[in-house]
Design a protein around this motif. Structure first.
Motif, PDB file in Angstrom:
ATOM      1  N   HIS A   6      38.190  37.589  42.262  1.00 23.64           N
ATOM      2  CA  HIS A   6      38.972  38.195  43.136  1.00 23.64           C
ATOM      3  C   HIS A   6      40.159  37.041  43.457  1.00 23.64           C
ATOM      4  N   THR A   9      41.708  33.910  48.715  1.00 22.01           N
ATOM      5  CA  THR A   9      41.293  34.031  50.208  1.00 22.01           C
ATOM      6  C   THR A   9      40.677  35.467  50.230  1.00 22.01           C
ATOM      7  N   SER A  10      40.402  36.057  48.990  1.00 19.27           N
ATOM      8  CA  SER A  10      39.601  37.249  49.043  1.00 19.27           C
ATOM      9  C   SER A  10      38.048  36.961  48.899  1.00 19.27           C
ATOM     10  N   SER A  14      36.197  42.675  48.589  1.00 23.43           N
ATOM     11  CA  SER A  14      37.568  43.348  48.123  1.00 23.43           C
ATOM     12  C   SER A  14      37.515  44.767  47.628  1.00 23.43           C
ATOM     13  N   HIS A 107      44.319  29.700  56.406  1.00 20.86           N
ATOM     14  CA  HIS A 107      44.508  30.961  56.172  1.00 20.86           C
ATOM     15  C   HIS A 107      43.107  31.601  56.489  1.00 20.86           C
ATOM     16  N   LYS A 108      43.039  32.874  57.080  1.00 20.31           N
ATOM     17  CA  LYS A 108      41.964  33.452  57.593  1.00 20.31           C
ATOM     18  C   LYS A 108      41.518  34.330  56.251  1.00 20.31           C
ATOM     19  N   TRP A 110      39.915  36.922  54.093  1.00 13.13           N
ATOM     20  CA  TRP A 110      40.295  38.452  54.200  1.00 13.13           C
ATOM     21  C   TRP A 110      39.257  39.499  54.586  1.00 13.13           C
ATOM     22  N   HIS A 111      37.964  39.026  54.234  1.00  9.32           N
ATOM     23  CA  HIS A 111      36.901  39.917  54.710  1.00  9.32           C
ATOM     24  C   HIS A 111      35.916  39.044  55.329  1.00  9.32           C
TER      25      HIS A 111
END
Length: 188
Positions: A6, A9-10, A14, A107-108, A110-111
């Protein structure tokens, strides 16, 4: 065996990772899917991926095929060169350190709600990993969408010029046609 890598940040959650997992599962091949949740630290991420590949090499069965998206495509390019594996690269990052230098900070994920810190040391690690050209271009299949709003598709098309390529008009960085290319990925 497919090792899905991925992007930044994923995670294994995904969309593309899950679509590939479902597609394989629908064919009775769910055991052929791997997608680790990678560290934001590029050195750690490459260690995670290398360990999986090296452990798999010790087991009988089909060789691993890499499928990398964005930053995962950058990693897959390096791993393909290191281990002699085939790799399908989806809107890959070519110079990840240069691209992500503007991403230094928090960064937040993604999931999840996890906050990830991306540092100058991470950028430096990516810059050190960057290849001058793809090794064994015949082992790489690059899929690009010209509508990618994050990465310039022309940079990837030029860098991977000697590799197999499929370039679509339109689309976006998420690669809107992923569902349509699964059989090509499988046959490569």
């Amino acid at each position: 065996m497919f090792l899905f890598i991925h992007g930044f940040t994923s995670s294994s959650q995904s969309r593309k990772a899950q679509v590939l997992k479902k597609w394989l599962s629908d064919q009775g091949r769910k055991e052929e899917w791997l997608c680790p949740d990678l560290s934001i630290d590029p050195t750690e991420a490459m260690q995670q991926l290398s360990s999986i590949i090296e452990e798999s090499a010790q087991q009988e069965g089909k060789p691993i095929k890499l499928v990398g998206s964005s930053l995962g495509g950058f990693y897959a390019t390096i791993l393909s060169a290191r281990y002699g594996l085939k790799a399908v690269l989806i809107n890959p990052a070519v110079t990840a350190g240069l691209t992500l230098r503007r991403g230094i900070g928090f960064h937040k994920a993604w999931h999840s709600e996890e906050q990830l810190e991306f540092t100058q040391a991470h950028v430096d690690a990516l810059n050190e990993m960057t290849l001058l050209s793809p090794a064994n271009p015949y082992r790489l299949f690059v899929m690009l969408e010209r509508g990618d709003e994050t990465l310039d598709w022309k940079t990837a098309a030029a860098f991977y010029q000697d590799c197999h390529q499929l370039v679509f008009c339109g689309g976006d960085h998420g690669f809107t046609r992923f569902d349509d290319v699964l059989e090509m990925i499988d046959r490569f």
